[in-house]
Write an enzyme that holds these catalytic residues in place. Structure first.
Site, PDB file in Angstrom:
ATOM      1  CG  ASP A  30      -1.920  -1.119   1.360  1.00 27.60           C
ATOM      2  OD1 ASP A  30      -2.312  -1.573   0.224  1.00 27.60           O
ATOM      3  OD2 ASP A  30      -2.276  -1.619   2.351  1.00 27.60           O
ATOM      4  CE  LYS A  38       2.345  -2.523  -4.283  1.00 27.47           C
ATOM      5  NZ  LYS A  38       1.891  -2.039  -2.933  1.00 27.47           N
ATOM      6  N   GLY A  45      -4.536  -4.097  -3.791  1.00 29.10           N
ATOM      7  CA  GLY A  45      -5.739  -3.297  -4.044  1.00 29.10           C
ATOM      8  C   GLY A  45      -5.083  -1.966  -4.560  1.00 29.10           C
ATOM      9  CG  HIS A  46      -2.254  -1.968  -6.894  1.00 29.57           C
ATOM     10  ND1 HIS A  46      -1.446  -2.556  -8.000  1.00 29.57           N
ATOM     11  CD2 HIS A  46      -1.919  -2.491  -5.967  1.00 29.57           C
ATOM     12  CE1 HIS A  46      -0.784  -3.588  -7.325  1.00 29.57           C
ATOM     13  NE2 HIS A  46      -0.969  -3.453  -5.953  1.00 29.57           N
ATOM     14  NE  ARG A  87       5.219 -30.919  -6.646  1.00 27.89           N
ATOM     15  CZ  ARG A  87       6.311 -31.859  -6.289  1.00 27.89           C
ATOM     16  NH1 ARG A  87       6.867 -32.314  -7.233  1.00 27.89           N
ATOM     17  NH2 ARG A  87       6.203 -32.368  -5.107  1.00 27.89           N
ATOM     18  CD  GLN A 139       0.559  -8.701  -2.754  1.00 22.32           C
ATOM     19  OE1 GLN A 139       1.247  -9.555  -3.607  1.00 22.32           O
ATOM     20  NE2 GLN A 139      -0.574  -8.692  -3.027  1.00 22.32           N
ATOM     21  N   GLY A 172      -0.609  14.016  -3.421  1.00 21.52           N
ATOM     22  CA  GLY A 172      -1.915  13.762  -3.314  1.00 21.52           C
ATOM     23  C   GLY A 172      -2.256  12.556  -4.133  1.00 21.52           C
TER      24      GLY A 172
HETATM   25  P1  GDP Z   1      -0.964   0.502  -3.533  1.00 16.58           P
HETATM   26  O1  GDP Z   1      -1.362  -0.922  -2.960  1.00 16.58           O
HETATM   27  O2  GDP Z   1       0.682   0.353  -3.373  1.00 16.58           O
HETATM   28  O3  GDP Z   1      -1.163   0.853  -4.894  1.00 16.58           O
HETATM   29  O4  GDP Z   1      -1.517   1.422  -2.687  1.00 16.58           O
HETATM   30  P2  GDP Z   1      -3.104   1.554  -2.222  1.00 16.58           P
HETATM   31  O5  GDP Z   1      -3.939   2.080  -3.443  1.00 16.58           O
HETATM   32  O6  GDP Z   1      -3.490   0.282  -1.398  1.00 16.58           O
HETATM   33  O7  GDP Z   1      -3.062   2.645  -1.009  1.00 16.58           O
HETATM   34  C1  GDP Z   1      -2.601   4.170  -1.295  1.00 16.58           C
HETATM   35  C2  GDP Z   1      -3.538   4.894  -0.975  1.00 16.58           C
HETATM   36  O8  GDP Z   1      -3.319   6.230  -0.913  1.00 16.58           O
HETATM   37  C3  GDP Z   1      -4.645   5.102  -1.945  1.00 16.58           C
HETATM   38  O9  GDP Z   1      -5.651   5.399  -1.354  1.00 16.58           O
HETATM   39  C4  GDP Z   1      -4.142   6.490  -2.767  1.00 16.58           C
HETATM   40  O10 GDP Z   1      -5.383   6.897  -3.628  1.00 16.58           O
HETATM   41  C5  GDP Z   1      -3.682   7.346  -1.978  1.00 16.58           C
HETATM   42  N1  GDP Z   1      -2.729   8.262  -2.325  1.00 16.58           N
HETATM   43  C6  GDP Z   1      -1.685   7.757  -3.223  1.00 16.58           C
HETATM   44  N2  GDP Z   1      -0.594   8.598  -3.290  1.00 16.58           N
HETATM   45  C7  GDP Z   1      -1.151   9.719  -2.347  1.00 16.58           C
HETATM   46  C8  GDP Z   1      -0.288  10.718  -2.035  1.00 16.58           C
HETATM   47  O11 GDP Z   1       0.563  11.182  -2.374  1.00 16.58           O
HETATM   48  N3  GDP Z   1      -1.167  11.583  -0.897  1.00 16.58           N
HETATM   49  C9  GDP Z   1      -2.260  11.104  -0.332  1.00 16.58           C
HETATM   50  N4  GDP Z   1      -2.865  11.992   0.283  1.00 16.58           N
HETATM   51  N5  GDP Z   1      -2.932  10.029  -0.985  1.00 16.58           N
HETATM   52  C10 GDP Z   1      -2.233   9.350  -1.786  1.00 16.58           C
HETATM   53  P1  IMO Z   2      -1.054  -4.052  -2.294  1.00 11.85           P
HETATM   54  O1  IMO Z   2      -0.622  -4.777  -3.575  1.00 11.85           O
HETATM   55  C1  IMO Z   2      -0.905  -4.621   2.133  1.00 11.85           C
HETATM   56  C2  IMO Z   2      -0.902  -8.521   3.671  1.00 11.85           C
HETATM   57  C3  IMO Z   2      -2.262  -9.101   4.268  1.00 11.85           C
HETATM   58  C4  IMO Z   2      -1.468 -10.065   5.474  1.00 11.85           C
HETATM   59  C5  IMO Z   2      -0.481 -10.608   4.576  1.00 11.85           C
HETATM   60  C6  IMO Z   2      -0.978 -11.995   4.167  1.00 11.85           C
HETATM   61  O2  IMO Z   2      -2.147  -3.562  -2.411  1.00 11.85           O
HETATM   62  O3  IMO Z   2       0.085  -3.490  -1.715  1.00 11.85           O
HETATM   63  P2  IMO Z   2      -2.706 -12.513   1.943  1.00 11.85           P
HETATM   64  O4  IMO Z   2      -4.058 -12.209   1.731  1.00 11.85           O
HETATM   65  O5  IMO Z   2      -1.685 -12.099   0.908  1.00 11.85           O
HETATM   66  O6  IMO Z   2      -2.042 -14.171   2.291  1.00 11.85           O
HETATM   67  O7  IMO Z   2      -2.328 -11.830   3.501  1.00 11.85           O
HETATM   68  O8  IMO Z   2      -0.124  -9.972   3.658  1.00 11.85           O
HETATM   69  N1  IMO Z   2      -1.261  -7.955   2.485  1.00 11.85           N
HETATM   70  C7  IMO Z   2      -1.157  -6.710   2.091  1.00 11.85           C
HETATM   71  N2  IMO Z   2      -0.949  -5.807   2.780  1.00 11.85           N
HETATM   72  N3  IMO Z   2      -0.879  -4.488   0.699  1.00 11.85           N
HETATM   73  C8  IMO Z   2      -1.180  -5.466   0.078  1.00 11.85           C
HETATM   74  O9  IMO Z   2      -1.226  -5.524  -1.560  1.00 11.85           O
HETATM   75  C9  IMO Z   2      -1.454  -6.816   0.636  1.00 11.85           C
HETATM   76  N4  IMO Z   2      -1.578  -8.073   0.217  1.00 11.85           N
HETATM   77  C10 IMO Z   2      -1.319  -8.700   0.942  1.00 11.85           C
HETATM   78  O10 IMO Z   2      -2.834  -8.047   4.886  1.00 11.85           O
HETATM   79  O11 IMO Z   2      -0.993  -9.134   6.378  1.00 11.85           O
HETATM   80 MG    MG Z   3      -3.127  -1.542  -1.975  1.00 11.82          MG
END
Ligand code: GDP
Ligand code: IMO
Ligand code: MG
Length: 423
Positions: A13, A16, A40-41, A142, A222, A413
């Site tokens: 999170d 990315k 979740g991106h 497997r 991740q 942002g």
């Molecule tokens: P990912 O899994 O690495 O793609 O990241 P996520 O989407 O799960 O979490 C990033 C969160 O931060 C999302 O809600 C984005 O919309 C938000 N976000 C991304 N960049 C920024 C930033 O520079 N500032 C703020 N305030 N929010 C951001």
């Molecule tokens: P993105 O791509 C943050 C965490 C789960 C848990 C551990 C194992 O959005 O950054 P799993 O369901 O993969 O077996 O869970 O990994 N986890 C993440 N945490 N961002 C993610 O993906 C994650 N995908 C899995 O919360 O701790």
């Molecule tokens: Mg995420």
């Protein structure tokens, strides 16, 4: 653009998705190599928010090819739902998506057994409960793994599914669900036909793209500290989230990866259980959670918040070979008076600069902090590096110095436009 891997440097999170979308403009292909719907991106364009779990984050750019590699585990109905929802928002998915015929599928029983494990205090890891770990386990065992190429030959799929199901009937009873195999097959027959035009040997596609001089963005899922080999095991995910996962998850050679961009959140978050040395005290963590809207994009769970951890980042850099750093969510620290950076750990009376393998040791690590005064001003309107307050630039430059890798992008942002390209 050189072929670039966008990797999460912390516990996921990091933002990315935002950086993949931002850089996708300059790329021809965007490819996911590992993970599944646990990811979740989030991408925000002109105030519109999109969350992708399986679709690569290049999908909002028209004319770019998006690839789901063999290393990804796919929840078929989930993927189709994402495609449908995107189509209703004006982005129909057609020949801009290719899916590896070697990718493994997440089946309903994978979710049942994960649910049971997570309900049991002794085996609980705080997973996303998407069936990701059990699907990878079946792949490695497997015996009962089912792949996309099986779904394309429906008789094979049916036979394999029924064989596997017999191993999981007690789990079905324990979760108290009923399972209607006939309805399941009818639905999957339809899914198979919908996915057929997208299913290919994506190793050929990527190899041809490289030969034609096209540029590829490899989208990490991740984060490095969730890597099954290098992360805080067993509180990790079940795939290689670090650079090696790109080669095995897409069938590309190491020379195909020319740049490694680490996405570093300006602080740290973690969702799920497991040690977290720089975790903030609950009250301050709540303030940061509110400022950064730190709730999981997949499960909605509140993310645990902590300070920047250089020990973890240096370790992640060593494994991945970071060539650039993209700093995310700098704006979240706009109102923080004193900002801390953990530069070492103290454990059992000694200083430690390396990220330990042993979970109990990591659990005991106390962070040693450097402190910086905050900039106490709004960075969200900054559009060039020079626009940032001097104290914010100093924080970034200290980060750069400590990690030993140049910071080339800064996000202030969630919106695509709220991004600074420094070099
Ligand atoms: P990912 O899994 O690495 O793609 O990241 P996520 O989407 O799960 O979490 C990033 C969160 O931060 C999302 O809600 C984005 O919309 C938000 N976000 C991304 N960049 C920024 C930033 O520079 N500032 C703020 N305030 N929010 C951001
Ligand atoms: P993105 O791509 C943050 C965490 C789960 C848990 C551990 C194992 O959005 O950054 P799993 O369901 O993969 O077996 O869970 O990994 N986890 C993440 N945490 N961002 C993610 O993906 C994650 N995908 C899995 O919360 O701790
Ligand atoms: Mg995420």
């Amino acid at each position: 653009m050189r072929n670039t891997f966008i990797v999460g440097s912390q516990w996921g999170d990091e933002s990315k998705g935002k950086f993949v979308d931002f850089l996708a403009e300059q790329a021809d292909v965007v490819a996911r190599a590992q993970g599944g719907p646990n990811a979740g991106h989030t991408i925000v364009v002109n105030g519109e928010s999109y969350v992708f779990h399986l679709l690569p984050s290049g999908i909002l750019h028209r004319g770019k090819l998006n690839v789901i590699g063999n290393g990804v585990v796919i929840d078929v109905p989930g993927l189709l739902k994402e495609m449908d929802s995107l189509a209703t928002r004006g982005f129909p998915v057609g020949d801009n998506l290719e899916i590896s015929d070697r990718a493994h599928l997440i089946m309903p029983y994978h979710k049942w057994i994960e649910h049971l494990a997570e309900e049991n205090d002794k085996s609980r890891l705080g997973t996303t409960r998407r069936g990701v770990g059990p699907a990878y386990a079946d792949k490695a065992r497997r015996v009962s793994g089912i792949r996309m190429c099986d779904l394309m030959e429906f008789d094979v799929f049916q036979k394999k599914f029924l064989q596997s199901l017999t191993q999981y009937t007690s789990a079905l009873g324990a979760v108290g669900e009923t399972f209607d195999a006939e309805a399941f097959f009818e639905a999957y027959r339809g899914y198979a036909e919908r996915l057929r035009p997208h299913v290919t040997d994506t190793t050929l596609t990527l190899s041809e793209a490289r030969k034609a001089g096209k540029s590829i963005l490899f989208e990490g899922a991740q984060g490095s500290l969730l890597d099954v080999d290098f992360g805080s095991y067993p509180y990790v995910t079940s795939s290689n989230t670090t650079v090696g996962g790109v080669c095995t998850g897409l069938g590309v050679p190491p020379q195909a990866i020319e740049e490694v961009v680490a996405v570093v959140k300006a602080y740290t978050t973690r969702v799920g259980d497991g040690p977290f040395p720089t975790e903030m005290d609950p009250d301050f963590g709540e303030t940061v959670r509110q400022a950064g809207n730190e709730y999981g994009a997949t499960t909605g769970r509140p993310r645990r918040c902590g300070w920047l951890d250089i020990v973890g980042l240096r370790y992640a850099s060593r494994i991945n070979g970071f060539t650039q750093v993209a700093v995310a969510k700098l704006d979240v620290l706009d109102n923080v008076e004193t900002i801390k950076i953990c530069v070492e750990y103290r454990v059992r009376g000694e200083l430690m600069t390396n990220f330990p393998a042993q979970l109990s040791l990591l659990d005991e690590c106390e962070p040693v902090y450097e402190e910086y005064s905050g900039w106490m001003s709004d960075t969200t309107t900054c559009r060039s590096y020079a626009d940032l307050p001097e104290t914010a630039r100093r924080y970034i430059e200290r980060m750069e110095e400590l990690i030993g890798v140049p910071v080339t992008m800064v996000s202030v942002g969630p919106d695509r436009a709220e991004t600074i390209h420094r070099r």
